[in-house]
Design a protein around this motif. Structure first.
Motif, PDB file in Angstrom:
ATOM      1  N   THR A  80       0.977  -1.032  -0.332  1.00 19.87           N
ATOM      2  CA  THR A  80       0.203   0.238  -0.042  1.00 19.87           C
ATOM      3  C   THR A  80       0.726   1.495  -0.188  1.00 19.87           C
ATOM      4  O   THR A  80       1.606   1.241   1.104  1.00 19.87           O
ATOM      5  CB  THR A  80      -1.028   0.051   1.043  1.00 19.87           C
ATOM      6  N   ASP A  81       1.181   2.297  -1.083  1.00 16.44           N
ATOM      7  CA  ASP A  81       1.368   3.223  -1.105  1.00 16.44           C
ATOM      8  C   ASP A  81       3.247   2.926  -1.415  1.00 16.44           C
ATOM      9  O   ASP A  81       3.556   3.325  -0.495  1.00 16.44           O
ATOM     10  CB  ASP A  81       1.497   4.372  -0.242  1.00 16.44           C
ATOM     11  N   GLY A  82       3.387   1.859  -1.737  1.00 21.37           N
ATOM     12  CA  GLY A  82       5.180   0.948  -1.858  1.00 21.37           C
ATOM     13  C   GLY A  82       5.269   0.926  -0.331  1.00 21.37           C
ATOM     14  O   GLY A  82       6.621   0.960  -0.367  1.00 21.37           O
ATOM     15  N   LYS A  83       4.609   0.607   0.583  1.00 23.48           N
ATOM     16  CA  LYS A  83       4.657   0.317   2.108  1.00 23.48           C
ATOM     17  C   LYS A  83       4.313  -1.640   2.182  1.00 23.48           C
ATOM     18  O   LYS A  83       2.987  -1.438   1.703  1.00 23.48           O
ATOM     19  CB  LYS A  83       4.042   0.715   3.371  1.00 23.48           C
ATOM     20  N   PHE A  84       4.640  -2.154   2.759  1.00 20.29           N
ATOM     21  CA  PHE A  84       4.633  -3.665   3.235  1.00 20.29           C
ATOM     22  C   PHE A  84       5.362  -4.190   4.321  1.00 20.29           C
ATOM     23  O   PHE A  84       6.097  -3.088   5.014  1.00 20.29           O
ATOM     24  CB  PHE A  84       4.720  -4.676   1.934  1.00 20.29           C
ATOM     25  N   VAL A  85       5.197  -4.977   4.693  1.00 22.35           N
ATOM     26  CA  VAL A  85       5.680  -5.208   6.476  1.00 22.35           C
ATOM     27  C   VAL A  85       5.250  -6.730   6.148  1.00 22.35           C
ATOM     28  O   VAL A  85       4.904  -7.630   5.680  1.00 22.35           O
ATOM     29  CB  VAL A  85       4.502  -4.819   7.453  1.00 22.35           C
ATOM     30  N   LEU A  86       6.874  -7.096   6.476  1.00 20.48           N
ATOM     31  CA  LEU A  86       7.375  -9.336   6.763  1.00 20.48           C
ATOM     32  C   LEU A  86       7.271  -9.132   8.053  1.00 20.48           C
ATOM     33  O   LEU A  86       8.440  -8.597   9.527  1.00 20.48           O
ATOM     34  CB  LEU A  86       8.678  -9.150   6.048  1.00 20.48           C
ATOM     35  N   GLU A  87       5.682 -10.167   8.817  1.00 22.24           N
ATOM     36  CA  GLU A  87       6.092 -10.482   9.935  1.00 22.24           C
ATOM     37  C   GLU A  87       5.843 -11.811  10.363  1.00 22.24           C
ATOM     38  O   GLU A  87       5.149 -12.544   9.593  1.00 22.24           O
ATOM     39  CB  GLU A  87       5.317  -9.997  10.571  1.00 22.24           C
ATOM     40  N   ASP A  88       6.150 -12.219  11.622  1.00 22.93           N
ATOM     41  CA  ASP A  88       6.062 -13.574  11.793  1.00 22.93           C
ATOM     42  C   ASP A  88       5.358 -14.007  13.277  1.00 22.93           C
ATOM     43  O   ASP A  88       6.419 -13.090  14.419  1.00 22.93           O
ATOM     44  CB  ASP A  88       6.360 -14.221  11.728  1.00 22.93           C
ATOM     45  N   MET A  89       4.705 -14.786  14.334  1.00 19.25           N
ATOM     46  CA  MET A  89       5.186 -14.871  14.969  1.00 19.25           C
ATOM     47  C   MET A  89       6.673 -15.352  15.864  1.00 19.25           C
ATOM     48  O   MET A  89       6.916 -15.433  17.003  1.00 19.25           O
ATOM     49  CB  MET A  89       3.563 -16.002  15.712  1.00 19.25           C
ATOM     50  N   GLU A  90       7.030 -16.001  14.687  1.00 19.07           N
ATOM     51  CA  GLU A  90       8.488 -16.916  15.065  1.00 19.07           C
ATOM     52  C   GLU A  90       9.281 -16.226  14.757  1.00 19.07           C
ATOM     53  O   GLU A  90       9.381 -15.345  13.245  1.00 19.07           O
ATOM     54  CB  GLU A  90       8.115 -18.185  15.743  1.00 19.07           C
ATOM     55  N   SER A  91      10.284 -16.129  15.236  1.00 18.65           N
ATOM     56  CA  SER A  91      11.613 -15.673  13.812  1.00 18.65           C
ATOM     57  C   SER A  91      12.034 -16.500  13.287  1.00 18.65           C
ATOM     58  O   SER A  91      11.803 -17.473  12.863  1.00 18.65           O
ATOM     59  CB  SER A  91      13.172 -15.913  14.851  1.00 18.65           C
ATOM     60  N   ILE A  92      12.034 -15.832  11.522  1.00 17.23           N
ATOM     61  CA  ILE A  92      12.419 -17.065  10.558  1.00 17.23           C
ATOM     62  C   ILE A  92      13.784 -17.128  10.488  1.00 17.23           C
ATOM     63  O   ILE A  92      14.420 -16.785  11.444  1.00 17.23           O
ATOM     64  CB  ILE A  92      11.655 -16.033   9.433  1.00 17.23           C
ATOM     65  N   GLU A  93      14.803 -18.302  10.035  1.00 19.27           N
ATOM     66  CA  GLU A  93      15.206 -18.796   9.548  1.00 19.27           C
ATOM     67  C   GLU A  93      16.270 -17.695   8.741  1.00 19.27           C
ATOM     68  O   GLU A  93      15.990 -16.803   8.258  1.00 19.27           O
ATOM     69  CB  GLU A  93      15.612 -19.546   8.833  1.00 19.27           C
ATOM     70  N   ARG A  94      17.189 -17.614   9.300  1.00 20.17           N
ATOM     71  CA  ARG A  94      18.653 -16.990   9.044  1.00 20.17           C
ATOM     72  C   ARG A  94      18.962 -16.628   8.009  1.00 20.17           C
ATOM     73  O   ARG A  94      18.919 -18.151   7.473  1.00 20.17           O
ATOM     74  CB  ARG A  94      20.045 -17.291  10.149  1.00 20.17           C
ATOM     75  N   GLY A  95      19.378 -16.404   7.006  1.00 22.64           N
ATOM     76  CA  GLY A  95      19.538 -15.978   6.069  1.00 22.64           C
ATOM     77  C   GLY A  95      19.784 -14.853   4.955  1.00 22.64           C
ATOM     78  O   GLY A  95      18.771 -13.498   5.421  1.00 22.64           O
ATOM     79  N   MET A  96      20.230 -14.969   3.560  1.00 20.45           N
ATOM     80  CA  MET A  96      19.744 -13.472   3.055  1.00 20.45           C
ATOM     81  C   MET A  96      18.027 -13.983   1.736  1.00 20.45           C
ATOM     82  O   MET A  96      17.754 -14.876   1.952  1.00 20.45           O
ATOM     83  CB  MET A  96      20.616 -13.609   2.250  1.00 20.45           C
ATOM     84  N   TYR A  97      17.236 -12.787   2.165  1.00 15.03           N
ATOM     85  CA  TYR A  97      16.428 -12.537   1.544  1.00 15.03           C
ATOM     86  C   TYR A  97      15.824 -11.602   0.745  1.00 15.03           C
ATOM     87  O   TYR A  97      16.854 -10.466   0.617  1.00 15.03           O
ATOM     88  CB  TYR A  97      14.893 -12.424   2.525  1.00 15.03           C
ATOM     89  N   MET A  98      14.832 -11.869  -0.011  1.00 16.66           N
ATOM     90  CA  MET A  98      14.694 -11.143  -1.734  1.00 16.66           C
ATOM     91  C   MET A  98      13.298 -10.285  -1.560  1.00 16.66           C
ATOM     92  O   MET A  98      12.868 -11.526  -1.375  1.00 16.66           O
ATOM     93  CB  MET A  98      14.900 -11.730  -2.759  1.00 16.66           C
TER      94      MET A  98
END
Length: 488
Positions: free
Chosen positions: A78-96
Motif C-alpha cells: 500500500t503506497d509502496g509500503k509492506f510488512v514482513l512479520e511472523d509470530m516466530e523468528s524466521i530462518e537466518r539468511g539472505m532474503y529478497m
C-alpha cells in the motif's frame, strides 16, 4: 509462544482468586512483571519496508536454499509500503523483496536482528537504502554501496579491454586500473570481516574468498601438483559450517558444486570420499548437516552419469539407515532402503548374478562370461516398440563391430516361447555370431539382481570374470567404449 500464553493465563487466574488478600503494590508489581515477560517472550519477526515511487500492489519475499529459489510470502503493498512479520523468528539468511512485474529485487539479511525498518527508492534500492534497527543490514548496505560503483567501473574496463591490443599502453593502463579496483574491494571486504567477525554479513563475505597460498607454495616456489593438493585441502577453510544463514544463499551450494565438479575425480569412489568429507564438515550445525546431506543425495539420485548410483547407495546406508538422518519419515526411509537394496547388486564393480533361460533353438542357456572378454546383456520387453528398436540397434552394432571377443545376450522375461519367437522373427532379430536371444520367465530374479521390472530397458557390460563393467548405455555408447569407433 503457546507456553508463554498458558503461563500468563495461569498467573492471571491466581491473581484473580487472591487479589482481595494482596497488597495493592504487590498486585501492580506482579502485573507489570507478567506483561514485561510477555513482551520479551514474543520474539517474532517484523520488518517494515517502504519503497518510494513503487506503484505495484504486491511484493514477493523470496530466498535461495541450496541452489533453488523459493517464495516465502506474497505481501500486500500500500503506497509502496509492506510488512514482513511472523509470530516466530524466521530462518537466518539472505532474503529478497521481488517486484512481480519485472522480477527485479533487492536483498536484506535476517540474522540476530528480526525487527527493523528498510526505507529505499524504486530503481535505486542500493544507494537509496536507509536502515533503522539492524546493524547487520547497515553493514550489508554499506558494503553494497561501497562496492557497487567500483564493480560498475570494473565491468566497463572489462568491456574496454576486449577492444584493446595486449601490447598497447592503453591495455596496460586498463589492466592496472582493474587490479587497483579489485584490490580496493578486497581490502574493504577484509575490513568488514575484521570489524564485525560475528555478523552474518562477514561470513557471507568470507565464503567468497579464494584459497590463499603461503609464500613457500607460490607459483615460483612450488609445483602445480603440490599447489593443487593444498588448494583442495583448504578449499572450505573460508566456510563457517556452523552458520545456518549460509543455507539461504546460493553461496554454499555453489562452493560445494565447484568442489565436486572441479576438485574431485569423476568416479564413484572419489565422489563418495568427497561427500563424506563435506557432510562431516557440515555436522557443525544440525540444520546445515540436514540440508547438505539432502542436497548431495538428490544431486546423485538424479544423476545421469554412469555409475553415480553408487553414491546414492552409499549415502542411504551411511546417513539414512544409520539413523543420522533423523528428519526422514518412516515411509520415505523404507522406500529409500528398498531402492538402495535394489541398486546395490547392479553397481559397477559388483559380481553379476546368474543369467539363464532357453534360447531360440529351445536349448538351455547359462551365461558364462569367461566365454568372451565382454558380454553385453540387454534386458528388454519383446512386445514393446522401444525395446524392439533398442534390440535392433544392438544387433546392428554387433554386426558392425564384428569382434569375436564380444557377445550379446538379449533377455526377455515376459511371455511364452512361441509368441516371443514370432516377435523376434518379425523384428528381424536372429541368434547368430555371438548373439543370443534368451527367454527366462523368472522375473523376480531379475527384479532383485538387475533392477529390471520386465518393461524398462536395462543394459549391462560384464567382463570375463563376471564383473559389471558398465551399465545403462545405448548401442552407440558401448560400440565406442569397446573401440569400434577407432580406425584399425
Amino acid at each position: 509462544m503457546g507456553k508463554t500464553l498458558r503461563l500468563i493465563d495461569k498467573s492471571l487466574s491466581f491473581i484473580e482468586k487472591n487479589k482481595s488478600s494482596m497488597p495493592k503494590s504487590l498486585l501492580l508489581s506482579i502485573l507489570a512483571l507478567l506483561f514485561t515477560f510477555s513482551s520479551h517472550s514474543q520474539l517474532g519477526c517484523k520488518v517494515e519496508i517502504s519503497v518510494k515511487n513503487y506503484q505495484g500492489n504486491q511484493i514477493y519475499i523470496g530466498y535461495n536454499l541450496m541452489g533453488k529459489t523459493y517464495v516465502r510470502d506474497t505481501l500486500v503493498v500500500t503506497d509502496g509500503k509492506f510488512v514482513l512479520e511472523d509470530m516466530e523468528s524466521i530462518e537466518r539468511g539472505m532474503y529478497m523483496a521481488v517486484y512481480p512485474e519485472t522480477m527485479n529485487y533487492f536483498e536484506f539479511l535476517m540474522g540476530s536482528d528480526q525487527k527493523f525498518r528498510l526505507d529505499t527508492e524504486f530503481d535505486n534500492e542500493i544507494h537509496g537504502m536507509v536502515i533503522t534497527g539492524s546493524e547487520e543490514n547497515e553493514i550489508l548496505y554499506e558494503f553494497f554501496q561501497n562496492t557497487d560503483l567500483t564493480n560498475v567501473r570494473i565491468s566497463e574496463l572489462d568491456e574496454e579491454a576486449k577492444n584493446l591490443a595486449v601490447t598497447t599502453t592503453s591495455y596496460t593502463e586498463n589492466r592496472e586500473e582493474r587490479e587497483q579496483l579489485n584490490a580496493q574491494i578486497e581490502t574493504y571486504k577484509r575490513q568488514v570481516m575484521a570489524n564485525y567477525p560475528q555478523l552474518v554479513v562477514s561470513k557471507l563475505i568470507h565464503i567468497s574468498f579464494d584459497v590463499e597460498f603461503p609464500e613457500e607454495l607460490s607459483e615460483v616456489n612450488s609445483d602445480d601438483e603440490t599447489r593443487f593438493k593444498y588448494y583442495r585441502k583448504h578449499y572450505f577453510d573460508c566456510v563457517d559450517f556452523s552458520e545456518q544463514a549460509l543455507l539461504r544463499t546460493n553461496l554454499l551450494s555453489g562452493r560445494i558444486d565447484t568442489y565436486m565438479s572441479r576438485l574431485t575425480m569423476n568416479d564413484p569412489d572419489s565422489i563418495i570420499a568427497t561427500v563424506h568429507h563435506i557432510c562431516d564438515l557440515s555436522r557443525a550445525n544440525k540444520e546445515v548437516f540436514k540440508s547438505v546431506v539432502v542436497y548431495l543425495l538428490n544431486k546423485y539420485a538424479s544423476s545421469k552419469l554412469i555409475g553415480m548410483d553408487a553414491v546414492y547407495v552409499d549415502m542411504v546406508e551411511t546417513y539414512y539407515l544409520s539413523g543420522d538422518a533423523d528428519w526422514i519419515e518412516e515411509e520415505n526411509l523404507a522406500s529409500m532402503k528398498n531402492r538402495a537394496e535394489t541398486l546395490k547388486p547392479t553397481l559397477i564393480g559388483k559380481k553379476a548374478a546368474k543369467i539363464s533361460g532357453i534360447d531360440t533353438n529351445g536349448n538351455s542357456f547359462l551365461l558364462k562370461p569367461s566365454d568372451a572378454e565382454h558380454t553385453i546383456v540387454l534386458f528388454w520387453n519383446y512386445s514393446d516398440a522401444n525395446s524392439i528398436a533398442a534390440a535392433q540397434d544392438f544387433q546392428a552394432m554387433m554386426e558392425v563391430l564384428d569382434d569375436p571377443t564380444v557377445q550379446l545376450i538379449s533377455i526377455a522375461t515376459l511371455g511364452i516361447k512361441d509368441t516371443w519367437k514370432e516377435s523376434l522373427a518379425s523384428a528381424n532379430l536372429s541368434q547368430a555370431n555371438q548373439r543370443y536371444y534368451v527367454l527366462d520367465t523368472n522375473t523376480d530374479q531379475y527384479v532383485k539382481n538387475f533392477d529390471f521390472d520386465g518393461m524398462r530397458i536395462k543394459t549391462y557390460l560384464i567382463d570375463s570374470n563376471g564383473i559389471i563393467d558398465l551399465k545403462q548405455f545405448n548401442a552407440e555408447q558401448v560400440f565406442n567404449y569397446l573401440g569400434g569407433a577407432r580406425e584399425n
